[in-house]
Structure formats: C-alpha cells, structure tokens
Enzyme design. Structure first.
Site, PDB file in Angstrom:
ATOM      1  CG  HIS A 226      -0.204  -0.094   2.925  1.00 36.82           C
ATOM      2  ND1 HIS A 226      -0.356  -1.116   3.014  1.00 36.82           N
ATOM      3  CD2 HIS A 226       0.337   1.089   3.093  1.00 36.82           C
ATOM      4  CE1 HIS A 226       0.236  -0.207   4.219  1.00 36.82           C
ATOM      5  NE2 HIS A 226       1.052   0.238   3.970  1.00 36.82           N
TER       6      HIS A 226
HETATM    7  C1  T46 Z   1       2.819   0.948   6.796  1.00 37.21           C
HETATM    8  C2  T46 Z   1       3.515  -0.171   7.175  1.00 37.21           C
HETATM    9  C3  T46 Z   1       4.795  -0.308   7.113  1.00 37.21           C
HETATM   10  C4  T46 Z   1      -4.243  -0.544  13.746  1.00 37.21           C
HETATM   11  O1  T46 Z   1      -5.389  -1.133  14.285  1.00 37.21           O
HETATM   12  N1  T46 Z   1      -3.207   0.380  14.352  1.00 37.21           N
HETATM   13  C5  T46 Z   1      -2.405   1.394  12.960  1.00 37.21           C
HETATM   14  O2  T46 Z   1      -1.572   1.195  13.831  1.00 37.21           O
HETATM   15  C6  T46 Z   1      -1.923   0.252  12.039  1.00 37.21           C
HETATM   16  C7  T46 Z   1      -0.686  -0.060  11.311  1.00 37.21           C
HETATM   17  C8  T46 Z   1      -2.919  -1.539  12.038  1.00 37.21           C
HETATM   18  N2  T46 Z   1      -3.523  -1.485  12.484  1.00 37.21           N
HETATM   19  C9  T46 Z   1      -4.504  -2.382  12.460  1.00 37.21           C
HETATM   20  C10 T46 Z   1      -4.923  -2.481  10.239  1.00 37.21           C
HETATM   21  C11 T46 Z   1      -5.181  -4.479  10.340  1.00 37.21           C
HETATM   22  O3  T46 Z   1      -6.283  -4.276  10.891  1.00 37.21           O
HETATM   23  O4  T46 Z   1      -4.138  -3.310  12.213  1.00 37.21           O
HETATM   24  C12 T46 Z   1      -4.083  -5.021  10.534  1.00 37.21           C
HETATM   25  C13 T46 Z   1      -3.176  -4.647  10.109  1.00 37.21           C
HETATM   26  O5  T46 Z   1      -2.663  -3.820   9.641  1.00 37.21           O
HETATM   27  P1  T46 Z   1      -2.171  -3.141   8.353  1.00 37.21           P
HETATM   28  O6  T46 Z   1      -2.127  -5.177   7.217  1.00 37.21           O
HETATM   29  O7  T46 Z   1      -1.963  -2.312   7.449  1.00 37.21           O
HETATM   30  O8  T46 Z   1      -0.270  -3.993   7.938  1.00 37.21           O
HETATM   31  P2  T46 Z   1       0.562  -3.626   7.481  1.00 37.21           P
HETATM   32  O9  T46 Z   1       2.425  -4.875   8.257  1.00 37.21           O
HETATM   33  O10 T46 Z   1       0.630  -4.006   6.170  1.00 37.21           O
HETATM   34  O11 T46 Z   1       1.076  -2.632   7.005  1.00 37.21           O
HETATM   35  C14 T46 Z   1       1.769  -1.541   8.537  1.00 37.21           C
HETATM   36  C15 T46 Z   1       0.864   0.011   8.392  1.00 37.21           C
HETATM   37  O12 T46 Z   1      -0.638  -0.194   8.749  1.00 37.21           O
HETATM   38  C16 T46 Z   1       1.806   1.411   7.314  1.00 37.21           C
HETATM   39  O13 T46 Z   1       1.330   1.694   8.002  1.00 37.21           O
HETATM   40  O14 T46 Z   1       2.829   1.631   6.075  1.00 37.21           O
HETATM   41  O15 T46 Z   1       3.283  -1.400   8.414  1.00 37.21           O
END
Ligand code: T46
Length: 146
Positions: free
Chosen positions: A52
């Site tokens: 993303h």
């Molecule tokens: C990024 C990379 C480096 C939350 O509820 N609060 C938060 O602050 C974050 C970061 C995530 N979440 C929830 C949203 C999803 O349900 O945690 C779950 C996993 O998040 P996501 O799939 O977005 O995680 P990554 O590892 O793909 O990405 C993360 C960050 O979301 C993003 O901002 O830049 O790490």
C-alpha cells in the site's frame, strides 16, 4: 507533498554496558511529531506485508531486532530495496510511495514511528489507484517546472 525515502544512520551512545539510541521528534532523524508507534513481530515465514501507499503519513522504520527488507516504489516506477538488519539503521518514508515489507527473519521486530494516528482513509491499498495518483502528481510537477 514530495516523496522522500531516506536511509538513516542512527547515532548511538555506547560504553562497556552496550549501546543506546535515543530519538526525539522534530529533529533531522524524526522530522515530524510522533503521534503513533507500532511494531510488527512474529511474522509468518515468507510473508509480504504492506502493499500500500499513504497519502500524508510520514514514518520512520527501524528493525530493532533481526532483519527485514523494505521495497519502495516511487511514483515514477523506480523500485529500491532497503535491508534493515541492525537497530542503528532507519528508513524515513514520506509521500505517496508504494511499500512492501518482506524477507523477515524469525526474530524480526519492525518498529515504526508515525506522524499521524491510525486512519484507514490515509491508505491507498489499490496498486492501480497508486499508479493513477502517481501519474497525476508527475504531470503536476512537470507543469510546475515549465
Ligand atoms: C505501513 C507499514 C510499514 C491498527 O488498528 N492500527 C495501526 O496503527 C496499524 C498500523 C494497523 N492497525 C490494524 C489494521 C489492520 O487490521 O492492524 C491490522 C494490520 O494492518 P496492516 O495490514 O495495514 O499492516 P501492514 O504490516 O501491512 O502495514 C503496516 C501499516 O499499516 C502501514 O501504515 O506503512 O506497516
């Protein structure tokens, strides 16, 4: 906002007891107010996270344990991989940059300092949408240059 991907060498305080790194907001190393901290750990072998971009979020990524690779794609399509494999290495990411986190070691803990609270509306999760916004921003910049 211009895109920035910058590798940072984080200065440490070391003595016979070991090393310590201190980071303060609104400095060259962390050029934003830190409104959120999160960390990624216990990753599944072979997993690829991220996939993303963000509209306004600024982040500093540090692999405080183990190692992982961050792949960044700029709006012009340039892709670069950064290996974070020591706690004194940081990666600053600002602007609309498509990122993937991969090749996590078993003991990897990826710490992220973020400039904004969590907001799903700031995510660009569609690669086509990222390419569309990238094209608009490149055209805008060319127009400004003339
Ligand atoms: C990024 C990379 C480096 C939350 O509820 N609060 C938060 O602050 C974050 C970061 C995530 N979440 C929830 C949203 C999803 O349900 O945690 C779950 C996993 O998040 P996501 O799939 O977005 O995680 P990554 O590892 O793909 O990405 C993360 C960050 O979301 C993003 O901002 O830049 O790490």
């Amino acid at each position: 906002m211009n895109e920035v991907v910058k590798e940072l060498q984080l200065p440490w305080h070391g003595d016979e007891r070991g090393k310590l790194i201190a980071l303060e907001a609104l400095t060259d190393l962390v050029p934003f107010e830190v409104k959120r901290v999160y960390y990624i750990f216990d990753t599944t072998p072979g997993t690829v996270r991220g996939k993303h971009a963000h509209k306004v979020l600024k982040q500093l990524l540090i692999c405080v344990s183990g190692a992982c690779t961050i792949e960044c794609e700029m709006p012009d399509g340039t892709k670069t991989e950064y290996r974070l494999d020591w706690p004194d290495r940081g990666l600053l990411i600002e602007g609309i940059i498509w990122r993937q986190m991969k090749e996590f070691s078993k003991d990897a803990v990826l710490l992220v300092l973020a400039s904004e609270p969590y907001d799903e509306a700031d995510y660009i999760r569609s690669y086509n949408e990222f390419k569309r916004l990238s094209a608009i921003s490149l055209i805008g910049r060319r127009y400004e240059e003339h």
